[in-house]
Design a protein around this motif. Sequence first.
Motif, PDB file in Angstrom:
ATOM      1  N   GLN A 185       0.814  -1.210   0.000  1.00 48.13           N
ATOM      2  CA  GLN A 185       0.000   0.000   0.000  1.00 48.13           C
ATOM      3  C   GLN A 185       0.849   1.261   0.000  1.00 48.13           C
ATOM      4  N   VAL A 186       2.101   1.095   0.414  1.00 51.37           N
ATOM      5  CA  VAL A 186       2.992   2.257   0.443  1.00 51.37           C
ATOM      6  C   VAL A 186       3.470   2.532  -0.971  1.00 51.37           C
ATOM      7  N   GLN A 187       3.436   3.810  -1.341  1.00 51.55           N
ATOM      8  CA  GLN A 187       3.732   4.142  -2.737  1.00 51.55           C
ATOM      9  C   GLN A 187       5.177   3.819  -3.100  1.00 51.55           C
ATOM     10  N   ALA A 188       6.124   4.270  -2.258  1.00 53.87           N
ATOM     11  CA  ALA A 188       7.528   4.071  -2.613  1.00 53.87           C
ATOM     12  C   ALA A 188       8.205   3.198  -1.561  1.00 53.87           C
ATOM     13  N   GLY A 189       9.113   2.344  -1.993  1.00 50.94           N
ATOM     14  CA  GLY A 189       9.905   1.563  -1.048  1.00 50.94           C
ATOM     15  C   GLY A 189       9.142   0.475  -0.346  1.00 50.94           C
ATOM     16  N   GLY A 190       8.127  -0.086  -1.000  1.00 50.10           N
ATOM     17  CA  GLY A 190       7.323  -1.134  -0.388  1.00 50.10           C
ATOM     18  C   GLY A 190       8.118  -2.397  -0.080  1.00 50.10           C
TER      19      GLY A 190
ATOM     20  N   PHE B 228      -7.912  -8.413   5.150  1.00 55.09           N
ATOM     21  CA  PHE B 228      -7.559  -7.955   3.813  1.00 55.09           C
ATOM     22  C   PHE B 228      -8.612  -7.063   3.154  1.00 55.09           C
ATOM     23  N   PRO B 229      -9.921  -7.393   3.275  1.00 60.00           N
ATOM     24  CA  PRO B 229     -10.918  -6.519   2.641  1.00 60.00           C
ATOM     25  C   PRO B 229     -10.778  -5.048   3.040  1.00 60.00           C
ATOM     26  N   TYR B 230     -10.345  -4.798   4.295  1.00 58.70           N
ATOM     27  CA  TYR B 230     -10.203  -3.405   4.741  1.00 58.70           C
ATOM     28  C   TYR B 230      -9.081  -2.690   3.998  1.00 58.70           C
ATOM     29  N   ILE B 231      -7.969  -3.420   3.757  1.00 58.48           N
ATOM     30  CA  ILE B 231      -6.888  -2.796   2.991  1.00 58.48           C
ATOM     31  C   ILE B 231      -7.333  -2.590   1.557  1.00 58.48           C
ATOM     32  N   TRP B 232      -8.005  -3.582   1.036  1.00 58.77           N
ATOM     33  CA  TRP B 232      -8.363  -3.608  -0.372  1.00 58.77           C
ATOM     34  C   TRP B 232      -9.277  -2.453  -0.746  1.00 58.77           C
ATOM     35  N   ARG B 233     -10.171  -2.098   0.173  1.00 58.34           N
ATOM     36  CA  ARG B 233     -11.124  -1.041  -0.165  1.00 58.34           C
ATOM     37  C   ARG B 233     -10.634   0.327   0.269  1.00 58.34           C
ATOM     38  N   ALA B 234      -9.464   0.370   0.901  1.00 59.68           N
ATOM     39  CA  ALA B 234      -8.989   1.653   1.438  1.00 59.68           C
ATOM     40  C   ALA B 234      -8.825   2.692   0.324  1.00 59.68           C
TER      41      ALA B 234
ATOM     42  N   ASP C 214      -0.254   9.996   3.300  1.00 57.84           N
ATOM     43  CA  ASP C 214      -1.273   9.221   2.586  1.00 57.84           C
ATOM     44  C   ASP C 214      -2.585   9.241   3.363  1.00 57.84           C
ATOM     45  N   GLU C 215      -3.697   9.460   2.662  1.00 60.34           N
ATOM     46  CA  GLU C 215      -4.960   9.582   3.388  1.00 60.34           C
ATOM     47  C   GLU C 215      -5.456   8.224   3.910  1.00 60.34           C
ATOM     48  N   ARG C 216      -4.881   7.124   3.411  1.00 59.74           N
ATOM     49  CA  ARG C 216      -5.319   5.812   3.875  1.00 59.74           C
ATOM     50  C   ARG C 216      -4.555   5.359   5.108  1.00 59.74           C
ATOM     51  N   VAL C 217      -3.691   6.228   5.634  1.00 62.00           N
ATOM     52  CA  VAL C 217      -2.807   5.810   6.732  1.00 62.00           C
ATOM     53  C   VAL C 217      -3.580   5.236   7.917  1.00 62.00           C
ATOM     54  N   GLY C 218      -4.705   5.857   8.271  1.00 64.57           N
ATOM     55  CA  GLY C 218      -5.483   5.406   9.421  1.00 64.57           C
ATOM     56  C   GLY C 218      -5.942   3.978   9.248  1.00 64.57           C
ATOM     57  N   ARG C 219      -6.511   3.690   8.082  1.00 63.30           N
ATOM     58  CA  ARG C 219      -7.077   2.367   7.853  1.00 63.30           C
ATOM     59  C   ARG C 219      -5.987   1.290   7.784  1.00 63.30           C
ATOM     60  N   ILE C 220      -4.927   1.587   7.039  1.00 68.27           N
ATOM     61  CA  ILE C 220      -3.878   0.578   6.877  1.00 68.27           C
ATOM     62  C   ILE C 220      -3.166   0.322   8.209  1.00 68.27           C
TER      63      ILE C 220
ATOM     64  N   GLY D 172     -14.155   4.357  10.446  1.00 65.78           N
ATOM     65  CA  GLY D 172     -13.303   5.155   9.564  1.00 65.78           C
ATOM     66  C   GLY D 172     -13.022   6.549  10.088  1.00 65.78           C
ATOM     67  N   LEU D 173     -13.323   6.803  11.376  1.00 63.60           N
ATOM     68  CA  LEU D 173     -13.122   8.149  11.922  1.00 63.60           C
ATOM     69  C   LEU D 173     -11.680   8.355  12.360  1.00 63.60           C
ATOM     70  N   VAL D 174     -11.186   9.578  12.148  1.00 66.97           N
ATOM     71  CA  VAL D 174      -9.793   9.889  12.480  1.00 66.97           C
ATOM     72  C   VAL D 174      -9.545   9.802  13.985  1.00 66.97           C
ATOM     73  N   LYS D 175     -10.561  10.134  14.799  1.00 67.17           N
ATOM     74  CA  LYS D 175     -10.334  10.190  16.245  1.00 67.17           C
ATOM     75  C   LYS D 175      -9.857   8.843  16.794  1.00 67.17           C
ATOM     76  N   TRP D 176     -10.327   7.766  16.197  1.00 72.03           N
ATOM     77  CA  TRP D 176      -9.888   6.443  16.656  1.00 72.03           C
ATOM     78  C   TRP D 176      -8.450   6.185  16.255  1.00 72.03           C
ATOM     79  N   ASP D 177      -8.070   6.679  15.086  1.00 74.66           N
ATOM     80  CA  ASP D 177      -6.692   6.499  14.650  1.00 74.66           C
ATOM     81  C   ASP D 177      -5.735   7.245  15.580  1.00 74.66           C
TER      82      ASP D 177
END
Lengths: 61, 231, 346
Positions: free
Chosen positions: B163-168, B225-231, C260-266, C193-198
């Motif tokens: 998911q990381v753009q660079a240096g994954g 995985f579904p959570y990453i996939w839909r992020a 990255d805006e997905r940082v919280g979720r990942i 998906g709320l930021v406060k939890w992150d």
Amino acid sequence: MNFRPMAHLFANALEGFFFGSGKAHVVTGVALIILAGLAMSLWRMDRRLRRLESEQHDPKA
Amino acid sequence: MTSGFRSTLQTAAAVTRMEWRLEWRQGHQLAAVALFAVASVYVAFQSADRQTATGAWTAMLWLVYLFSGFTAIGRLFDRERTANRRYLQWTVDPLGLMLGKLGHAILTTTALTALVLGTFILFLGWPEGLESAGHPWWLMGGAWLGGLSMTTTLVFVTAVASQVQAGGGALGAVLGLPLLLPQLILATRLTRGALDGTPVAMLGEMPLFLAALSTGTSVIACILFPYIWRA
Amino acid sequence: MSSWNSLWKWGSVALLAYVIVRGFSTPLQPGLVESSPSRLAPGKHALTLQAVGQPFAEPDAESADFSLILRSGKELVRTDITAITPHSVEADVIIPEAVPSPAMDAFLFTPEAGTLFLGNAFFVEDAAVGPLPADLRAEAPTEVAPDLGFSFPYQPTIVESIRNLLWHVPMWFAMFFVMGIGFVASLAQLRTGLVKWDLRAEAAVRTGLVFGILGLATGSLWARFTWGAWWVSDPQLNGALVTVLLYSGYRVLRAALGEDERVGRIAAVYNVFAFVMLVILLMVLPRYTESLHPGKDGNPGFNSYDLDNSLRAVFYPAVIGWGALCYWMYTLRLRMNRVEHHLLTR
């Protein structure tokens, strides 16, 4: 509590080092000073944050 | 529900098939892993010169295996990072995709075990003082199971790292190596036991732990995985 | 509300101050360490038993008040105490040609400190198995159960380092506690998906990591004293190291994701995974494998000591104190995260 320094029974090298020589008090003192320093710095951080929070919630800033 | 699960399984099978076919078609990637594995074994052979204690033999085997596994699994999600990702995102069930990737990891592990263990024994022979392994089947099974728990963990870590753009790739190593420690400890002990011919009763629980660890990480990976996939 | 807010924070500091003072000034109960020689052939020998523990009353040095008795099987062997030095008890013993059992236990009866016991003090070599001759038999003295006052229990090999129980174990508890908060926060993040939890999860992992590292450091110190090495290969220790590395990975992952805006979720996905691994590595696996670390088939860590009331009176305050201090640090980090987030998104 009976607390006599280095009576002659059961006093081996280890506790002669720790209790008999008074090093236990040094350890206690150092630990207390570290704890006090930690508590003070946490408290200062707490106060600063409170100020920042009140600034943020005030629309004046 | 049943039909949903069935279509998930169909997706998984399709993904595994596709991955494997793409590997063959773009032969250079498969060849790169094989080359890496064989070259590492050869370096180990050159430095050890057919005189290795059991401990060193096991250590080298698992080092080669570990880094070959990293090369093989580390680019598993590369394709999904690019253009066809958006298309897949709409059309493919994420659970099916994950199961498919895990299926691919099982195939890779099997091939890698055969390759690494085979070339290792071919070049280095058995450890000093041994005519052959004490329990050859346990050695093979242990290597496969250890490899499997390694690759299943890596599949999830790679999914996160991709998911990381660079240096994954480097991130995959940073996140993956500590996670693989317990598996590697179990796997190396099992390998040593199988080489020495330790009574089977004493080895018995290690494959169980390895199987439990790989099942556990696979299940968590499928749930998350579904959570990453839909992020 | 606000007074309660500063009360629990200073309360935790006061509790920890109490723990430090009590933990380092409470004397250890006396105990026998080892016997030299540790192997004896039949005949007359001089035996020396090493002892530790602070004295609880002024001993009057009359060796007549003490008696050292050995036990072989179910029979008791007589000894003559020759000297009591500041480090040890010395005695003459006659080992007969036949003993009921080659493994001998030692009991030292003292008027002030009660009975001190050393199991398998030494082994008798080259003796037949048989009953003791009558002239060597001893009668068990009447046991006294003296009040030792507030003192920590004597544990073989752990000895004075038992005080580390007040640091090492509560630090891991505190780490579990905040990592648990982080786990719940990450689950909530994935649901809403709320930021406060992150922000909560990030603060929790950061604080937990500090306590994890402290737990490793105190554990390593303890291992040096009791097992003789700074680090040994043991399921519980490996699990602890992997856990700390895993959560360091969380921070690396966040840093790599950057803005990255997905940082919280990942990060939440990774954190849930990390916590599940923590439970497996520290609470499940060590219980099913051989481990030097105590407590693997019960409550982690303090199974064998928790019967002692004096230790309890310091251990529970330590758990509460470290837990509350850790929670305080967590809330500070959380508020910092909130302020920062507010500034960045304004």
